[in-house]
Design an enzyme around this catalytic site. Sequence first.
Site, PDB file in Angstrom:
ATOM      1  N   GLU A 185      -4.023   8.828   6.464  1.00  0.00           N
ATOM      2  CA  GLU A 185      -5.423   9.101   6.769  1.00  0.00           C
ATOM      3  C   GLU A 185      -5.707  10.597   6.863  1.00  0.00           C
ATOM      4  O   GLU A 185      -6.824  11.048   6.575  1.00  0.00           O
ATOM      5  CB  GLU A 185      -5.799   8.408   8.083  1.00  0.00           C
ATOM      6  CG  GLU A 185      -7.256   8.544   8.478  1.00  0.00           C
ATOM      7  CD  GLU A 185      -8.206   7.891   7.474  1.00  0.00           C
ATOM      8  OE1 GLU A 185      -9.378   8.306   7.421  1.00  0.00           O
ATOM      9  OE2 GLU A 185      -7.768   6.968   6.754  1.00  0.00           O
ATOM     10  N   GLU A 250       3.095  -0.214   1.742  1.00  0.00           N
ATOM     11  CA  GLU A 250       2.981   0.259   0.357  1.00  0.00           C
ATOM     12  C   GLU A 250       4.273   0.921  -0.090  1.00  0.00           C
ATOM     13  O   GLU A 250       4.782   0.658  -1.190  1.00  0.00           O
ATOM     14  CB  GLU A 250       1.835   1.270   0.248  1.00  0.00           C
ATOM     15  CG  GLU A 250       0.463   0.701   0.454  1.00  0.00           C
ATOM     16  CD  GLU A 250      -0.582   1.785   0.649  1.00  0.00           C
ATOM     17  OE1 GLU A 250      -1.698   1.453   1.065  1.00  0.00           O
ATOM     18  OE2 GLU A 250      -0.271   2.968   0.381  1.00  0.00           O
TER      19      GLU A 250
END
Length: 918
Positions: A185, A250
């Site tokens: 982020e 991921e």
Amino acid sequence: MASSSSTYHVFLSFRGEDTRLNFTTHLLQALKDEGLDVFFDEEKLERGDQLSQALSRAIAVSNISIIVLSADYASSKSCLVELSDIMDRYSVDQQIVLPIFYHVNPSDVKNIDGSFKKSFDEHETRRSVDEVKQWKTAFAEVGKLEGWHIDGSISDRPETQYIKGIVAYVMQKLMKHQVFLSLGEDTRLNFSNHLVNALEKVGINVFPDNETLKKGEKLPPTYSRAISASNLSILVLSKAYASSKSCLGELSDIMDRKHNPADKHIVLPVFYHVDPADVRNGGGHFKTSFEEHESEQPADRVQQWKTAFAEVGKLKGWHIEGGKFDRPETQYIKDVVEYVIKKLSNIKSGSASEELVGIDDQKRTILKLIKEKDCRVLGLWGMGGQGKTTLAEAVYKKISLEFESCCFLQNVREEIEKKGKKSLRNELLSKLLNSNVDIDTPSIGSTFTQERLNNKKVLVVLDDISDPNQIDCMGVKHLGSGSKIIITSREKQVLKSGGADTIHEVKALNKNDSLQLFSTFAFKQLNPEVDFRDLSCKFVEYAQGSPLALRVLGCNLCERTINDWESEMEKLREYSHPEIFVVLKSSYDGLGMVEKNIFLDIACFFKGEPIKRIKHVLSGCYRGVECGINKLVDKCLINVSSSSSTYNEGIISMHDEGIISMHDEDIISMHDMLEELGKDIIRQKPKIPGKCRRLWSHEHIKRVLEYNQGTDRIQGMKLNMSHMDKLPLCPFVFENMTNLKYIIFHSPNILRWINVRKPYTNQVDIVSLPDELKYLRWDDYPCKSLSSSFNPKNLVVLKLPYGDMEQLWDGHKNLANLREIDVSYCKNLRKMPDLSGAINLELLRCIGCESLVEFWDEDDHMGLVNLREIRFGCCLNLRKIPNFSRAINLEILDCSDCKSLVELWKEDDHMVCVFIFI
């Protein structure tokens, strides 16, 4: 009319009478305008009860099916048969199905109401109950799917806007993402945003795109599919990355793809304001993040994340420190984009080589040249260390499957010197013809062999050719139509004279590739660290694009201080015309005394030897041999490679007289330039030969032996006896060489095949040998036995093939260090001595000893528990062999062609695991 393509992007199902002249026509044109192959039927005529094979096949090979559900769609039997088949594909193959509710209510489709109820009621009066039920089930399922609802009212949007949205959706679903970007982020709105923008500007499709980044959406199923659909993944590893469960998920998926050898997925980490060591070791901010996960997540899941995270930290990538002395981020982004373009281009052309730098452009050039019809023999020309062999091997692996047989002959010049041309040629022909070939004439005179070769399309690589006669001897002119021959050489004239149709000069690396290659060894990443960037550029400039020099320098400077780097640079500046040997010597100068001696011994005596053997030999000479060899490997001054791995791939590597062991031995190899470096270092210390520690020049050795100039300074001598007309010898020639540890007098096999024995200036019955000997190899040993005064207490390797011995020695000897004995083809040898003291003996070879009748007395046999391999094939008069049942580590027992052998001993349980050749 349907497209003629064998596969289709879209299958378009519609009721012709309803939409053929309006909506469907516009949708079809819009899809075609995007270059999509669409299967459609303009006329939509009733075809009877069954779906035609052409339509069924078209549905099966389409990526997406679009169903235009209009008011009269269900009245058509052919439409319902299509729809039923489409939904079968949807349930079984997960084919994408997109319904368009055109002027109908989706709930009427789902509930089979309105006009659709009437249509199905009519079908039920004419069709079987089961068939109509199947149609109704499929129809209701379509009504539950998400799609577009075009109600056609005055307040509705224009159809053109719907069509634009449908086409965009189809394109998104069909698009195979070229790059997947995994990010935390804390970089979403800055670095990662700029990186995605730069990639998109050059036409690279990235997931997630900038619009998704701005929204900050995280849709795990979508991301998982995107990873599977991407060729390359970029991981922006920032401080906040490991705090995100979705990021770690991921990353784990990405590394799973990388581990799949069939996938060839490229992973590129960007260490953004973090230390790569913290990623590798899970330290710093990342340690805290993982501790928090351990308190919330299952232990096995967190361990999987930590393992994948550490593996990423070991990959080569970019390290962006972010300090005031660092480069602007725009420059890093430019480098990343250029790297990605190069890798994606290589994937498209099928020539990706993730672990090599700067090779792909030349590889593509060579692949283009080799496929030209008039290019049968391709020469690769360049200086030593320029990457010729690496390039040839890359091309070989790429195209080898296109040929009936393939063979990669490495180090032809060196192997011919060791074995002779005929031996190497027989290896080549045996490989190409898949059968044993033994031709002992200078040329391939056999018409039958020529015809067999002429009938085969083969690929051959001849590496490091130094004489055009070496090419001719290998018989390449007899290879069949379509065959390709790649030859590497340092001499252009050799390639011209050898018949090369095309010669490609292997170029030095450019500045960017040089810096990247240097960085992979110096920093274990793709860019230099900030404080070392200027110095790195200076070293790259100094190396002048030599891959070997860049690799050696980079390894030598790895993890050293900036003061060390500056000192190394100052050393290099002393030379006005720097050459590659000087570059390599700078790596040697950084070694400790033990490492220097090991390096020089390998360069002068042990290149190409099994590493296990040499460790045993050198361990008696120096302390810390294991560590010293590891340091030489780390500094790229030597290589250790498996003999069997290269042989299995069709790359022939020969050693130990052509006997292929069943053991997977690791061999010490050294680049020719590094071998010459070691010898050049010794030459720079001017001394008379008798006071040199290492001798390999036949002129120096002849002087020492002929004039009895040996001293206690000499520790080793290696002589190719084919270089000497006569070998001077007297009984006490080694008497003054009290510290002599290595005697290696070897002859090429070709001399033995034509029965040429090297003459000595005078025949002697015995030669006194120093007790410090650790490695004794003397081909064609001229004496009837070893000196009775010789104490072999330090001897590790004893190799006396083709010798004149009748026996090795009498009585008991101290053989505690002895590990290998090879007395093969000693035709006068009658009896093997007592080896009970050889408690560490691992290998015993006495092949072709025609006079050998017996081994040692059975009572003297002590088990030889470390013995792994025994070979005494072709010992024609051998009648009995000792009981080796106590040799619990024995793996190979070869007694083939021992025609007088009466019997073997009774096998014990452990002998079940022994390969026995009879």
